[in-house]
Scaffold this motif. Structure first.
Motif, PDB file in Angstrom:
ATOM      1  N   GLY A   6     -19.887  26.859 -47.663  1.00 37.56           N
ATOM      2  CA  GLY A   6     -18.847  25.912 -47.247  1.00 37.56           C
ATOM      3  C   GLY A   6     -17.588  26.616 -46.774  1.00 37.56           C
ATOM      4  N   VAL A   7     -17.100  27.586 -47.575  1.00 37.53           N
ATOM      5  CA  VAL A   7     -15.855  28.257 -47.166  1.00 37.53           C
ATOM      6  C   VAL A   7     -16.086  29.102 -45.907  1.00 37.53           C
ATOM      7  CG1 VAL A   7     -14.673  28.239 -49.396  1.00 37.53           C
ATOM      8  CG2 VAL A   7     -16.160  30.181 -48.821  1.00 37.53           C
ATOM      9  N   LEU A   8     -17.295  29.661 -45.786  1.00 39.08           N
ATOM     10  CA  LEU A   8     -17.613  30.433 -44.574  1.00 39.08           C
ATOM     11  C   LEU A   8     -17.544  29.526 -43.346  1.00 39.08           C
ATOM     12  CD1 LEU A   8     -18.732  32.829 -42.946  1.00 39.08           C
ATOM     13  CD2 LEU A   8     -21.021  32.268 -43.789  1.00 39.08           C
ATOM     14  N   LEU A   9     -18.193  28.379 -43.418  1.00 38.83           N
ATOM     15  CA  LEU A   9     -18.240  27.469 -42.263  1.00 38.83           C
ATOM     16  C   LEU A   9     -16.856  26.890 -41.948  1.00 38.83           C
ATOM     17  CD1 LEU A   9     -20.010  25.971 -40.166  1.00 38.83           C
ATOM     18  CD2 LEU A   9     -20.216  24.110 -41.823  1.00 38.83           C
ATOM     19  N   VAL A  10     -16.177  26.410 -42.977  1.00 35.31           N
ATOM     20  CA  VAL A  10     -14.882  25.749 -42.738  1.00 35.31           C
ATOM     21  C   VAL A  10     -13.847  26.751 -42.201  1.00 35.31           C
ATOM     22  CG1 VAL A  10     -12.930  24.584 -43.853  1.00 35.31           C
ATOM     23  CG2 VAL A  10     -15.272  23.889 -44.390  1.00 35.31           C
ATOM     24  N   MET A  11     -13.809  27.937 -42.798  1.00 31.45           N
ATOM     25  CA  MET A  11     -12.833  28.938 -42.323  1.00 31.45           C
ATOM     26  C   MET A  11     -13.192  29.444 -40.921  1.00 31.45           C
ATOM     27  SD  MET A  11     -10.320  29.253 -44.398  1.00 31.45           S
ATOM     28  CE  MET A  11      -9.537  30.705 -43.707  1.00 31.45           C
ATOM     29  N   TRP A  12     -14.500  29.517 -40.623  1.00 32.17           N
ATOM     30  CA  TRP A  12     -14.921  29.930 -39.276  1.00 32.17           C
ATOM     31  C   TRP A  12     -14.470  28.882 -38.251  1.00 32.17           C
ATOM     32  CZ3 TRP A  12     -18.939  27.794 -36.052  1.00 32.17           C
ATOM     33  CH2 TRP A  12     -19.235  28.567 -34.920  1.00 32.17           C
ATOM     34  N   LEU A  13     -14.631  27.598 -38.621  1.00 32.60           N
ATOM     35  CA  LEU A  13     -14.209  26.531 -37.709  1.00 32.60           C
ATOM     36  C   LEU A  13     -12.689  26.538 -37.519  1.00 32.60           C
ATOM     37  CD1 LEU A  13     -16.510  23.597 -38.932  1.00 32.60           C
ATOM     38  CD2 LEU A  13     -16.630  24.761 -36.715  1.00 32.60           C
ATOM     39  N   ILE A  14     -11.947  26.662 -38.622  1.00 25.99           N
ATOM     40  CA  ILE A  14     -10.471  26.630 -38.522  1.00 25.99           C
ATOM     41  C   ILE A  14      -9.969  27.785 -37.658  1.00 25.99           C
ATOM     42  CG2 ILE A  14      -8.328  26.979 -39.842  1.00 25.99           C
ATOM     43  CD1 ILE A  14      -9.655  25.436 -42.164  1.00 25.99           C
ATOM     44  N   THR A  15     -10.433  29.004 -37.972  1.00 28.51           N
ATOM     45  CA  THR A  15      -9.904  30.164 -37.242  1.00 28.51           C
ATOM     46  C   THR A  15     -10.469  30.229 -35.823  1.00 28.51           C
ATOM     47  OG1 THR A  15     -11.607  31.554 -38.285  1.00 28.51           O
ATOM     48  CG2 THR A  15      -9.431  31.542 -39.303  1.00 28.51           C
ATOM     49  N   GLY A  16     -11.717  29.789 -35.649  1.00 27.11           N
ATOM     50  CA  GLY A  16     -12.325  29.800 -34.316  1.00 27.11           C
ATOM     51  C   GLY A  16     -11.629  28.830 -33.368  1.00 27.11           C
ATOM     52  N   PHE A  17     -11.402  27.602 -33.841  1.00 27.62           N
ATOM     53  CA  PHE A  17     -10.647  26.657 -33.005  1.00 27.62           C
ATOM     54  C   PHE A  17      -9.196  27.134 -32.853  1.00 27.62           C
ATOM     55  CE2 PHE A  17     -13.931  23.315 -34.117  1.00 27.62           C
ATOM     56  CZ  PHE A  17     -14.362  23.128 -32.809  1.00 27.62           C
ATOM     57  N   GLY A  18      -8.687  27.806 -33.888  1.00 16.30           N
ATOM     58  CA  GLY A  18      -7.328  28.357 -33.801  1.00 16.30           C
ATOM     59  C   GLY A  18      -7.205  29.327 -32.633  1.00 16.30           C
ATOM     60  N   ILE A  19      -8.219  30.188 -32.458  1.00 15.57           N
ATOM     61  CA  ILE A  19      -8.189  31.146 -31.348  1.00 15.57           C
ATOM     62  C   ILE A  19      -8.525  30.447 -30.026  1.00 15.57           C
ATOM     63  CG2 ILE A  19      -9.373  33.138 -30.324  1.00 15.57           C
ATOM     64  CD1 ILE A  19      -7.557  34.082 -32.491  1.00 15.57           C
ATOM     65  N   SER A  20      -9.657  29.724 -29.988  1.00 15.47           N
ATOM     66  CA  SER A  20     -10.148  29.173 -28.723  1.00 15.47           C
ATOM     67  C   SER A  20      -9.234  28.076 -28.166  1.00 15.47           C
ATOM     68  CB  SER A  20     -11.567  28.620 -28.904  1.00 15.47           C
ATOM     69  OG  SER A  20     -11.979  27.943 -27.737  1.00 15.47           O
TER      70      SER A  20
END
Ligand SMILES: [Zn+2]
Ligand SMILES: [Zn+2]
Length: 328
Positions: free
Chosen positions: A66-80
């Motif tokens: 869960g933390v892997l997926l949620v943090m990947w989404l937050i930081t990924g959308f943060g960059i993209s």
């Protein structure tokens, strides 16, 4: 020469005409870049190895996933969406608060402070695959050896020490925002929060102190490593191999199958052809999660003036292309 003073002056001295140097190199900056490289680019690799090695001992459960997926989404959308489409290219408009939220999310990705990132990226578009583009894979000689050297440089090693752009020239709009300047100045604490938040979440979910460790490993290290491989691929793979549909002055390429894994960013050639467009895929049936989020934000009233080229503007550029896989 006082390099720190010179570096700081890049942030404070207005330079709209670009009369000062557009980029500087200095031992002071290279030391800072090396420290950043070790902390946020090298350490996540070893952190990822540690995470996988720890599975037989402390396991891997829903909390870690869960933390892997949620943090990947937050930081990924943060960059993209945040760093790239909103702040570097201004491809849509939104409130200052939303800009700040995206800048914080992007900072947690560990890919540099928002002002530096925007300036470096604008310089990438200005010089793409020519002298001045600090992460081009195309400037390292011909043949297999040159391409291999270029790939390694563009994907990874350029970050260890590189020229730093004049932010007053490249990002004056970002420098005008007090909030974004504050976020940029506090980049390191925010990036470290990207480890602390998943650690606390994992500990709370699992009700154990071990959760602190697995949260750092999976929500921090592995998440950072996975996102970085995707974003770095834009500089390496997407400037070496893939499909070209337009005439651009660079070697950018589209790699469609990568799109689901990097928020639609791998329509990188489309992006170089239409850098102001919020929609990188340019076709409704192609995967572009970054654009989908912008559409959702527009529906929710959080985004406006979303820039997308008209169909005829795209078609005109395509018909002018001399060859689909032209090499420049
Ligand atoms: Zn590019
Ligand atoms: Zn761009």
């Amino acid at each position: 020469m006082n390099f720190e003073h010179e570096y700081q002056s890049l942030f404070t001295a207005p330079d709209p005409a670009g009369t000062k140097r557009k980029a500087i190199d200095s031992p002071y900056l290279h030391r800072r870049q090396r420290r950043h490289f070790l902390l946020f680019d090298v350490a996540p690799f070893f952190g990822t190895l540690t995470a996988f090695a720890s599975i037989p001992v402390i396991g891997f459960g829903w909390a870690e996933a869960g933390v892997l997926l949620v943090m990947w989404l937050i930081t990924g959308f943060g960059i993209s969406v945040g760093y790239h489409r909103l702040l570097a290219h201004r491809s849509f408009k939104t409130s200052e608060a939303v800009k700040a939220a995206f800048a914080v999310a992007g900072s947690m990705a560990g890919q540099g402070g928002v002002i530096s990132w925007v300036a470096m990226h604008r310089r990438h578009h200005e010089c793409a695959d020519k002298e001045g583009d600090v992460h081009s894979p195309q400037l390292h000689g011909a043949g297999f050896a040159g391409r291999f050297r270029g790939f390694v440089h563009a994907h990874f090693t350029w970050m260890a020490a590189h020229a730093y752009p004049n932010v007053a020239h490249y990002a004056p709009d970002v420098l005008q925002s007090k909030r974004l300047v504050w976020i940029s100045r506090n980049y390191y604490p925010i990036a470290f929060a990207g480890f602390i938040v998943p650690a606390m979440a994992c500990a709370a979910i699992t009700q154990s102190l071990t959760g602190l460790l697995t949260g750092v490993l999976w929500g921090g290290m592995v998440r950072m490593f996975v996102l970085e491989q995707g974003i770095w691929s834009l500089n390496s793979f997407c400037h070496l191999w893939g499909r070209r549909d337009f005439s651009t002055r660079d070697h950018s390429r589209n790699i469609g199958w990568l799109a689901p894994f990097i928020f639609g960013e791998s329509w990188h050639h489309n992006h170089h052809a239409f850098p102001g467009s919020a929609f990188f895929a340019l076709r409704w049936y192609r995967i572009d999660p970054g654009y989908w989020l912008i559409v959702l934000m527009k529906l929710a009233g959080l985004a406006r003036d979303v820039k997308v080229p008209r169909r005829d503007q795209i078609d005109i550029r395509m018909t002018r292309t001399t060859a689909r896989h032209d090499r420049i």
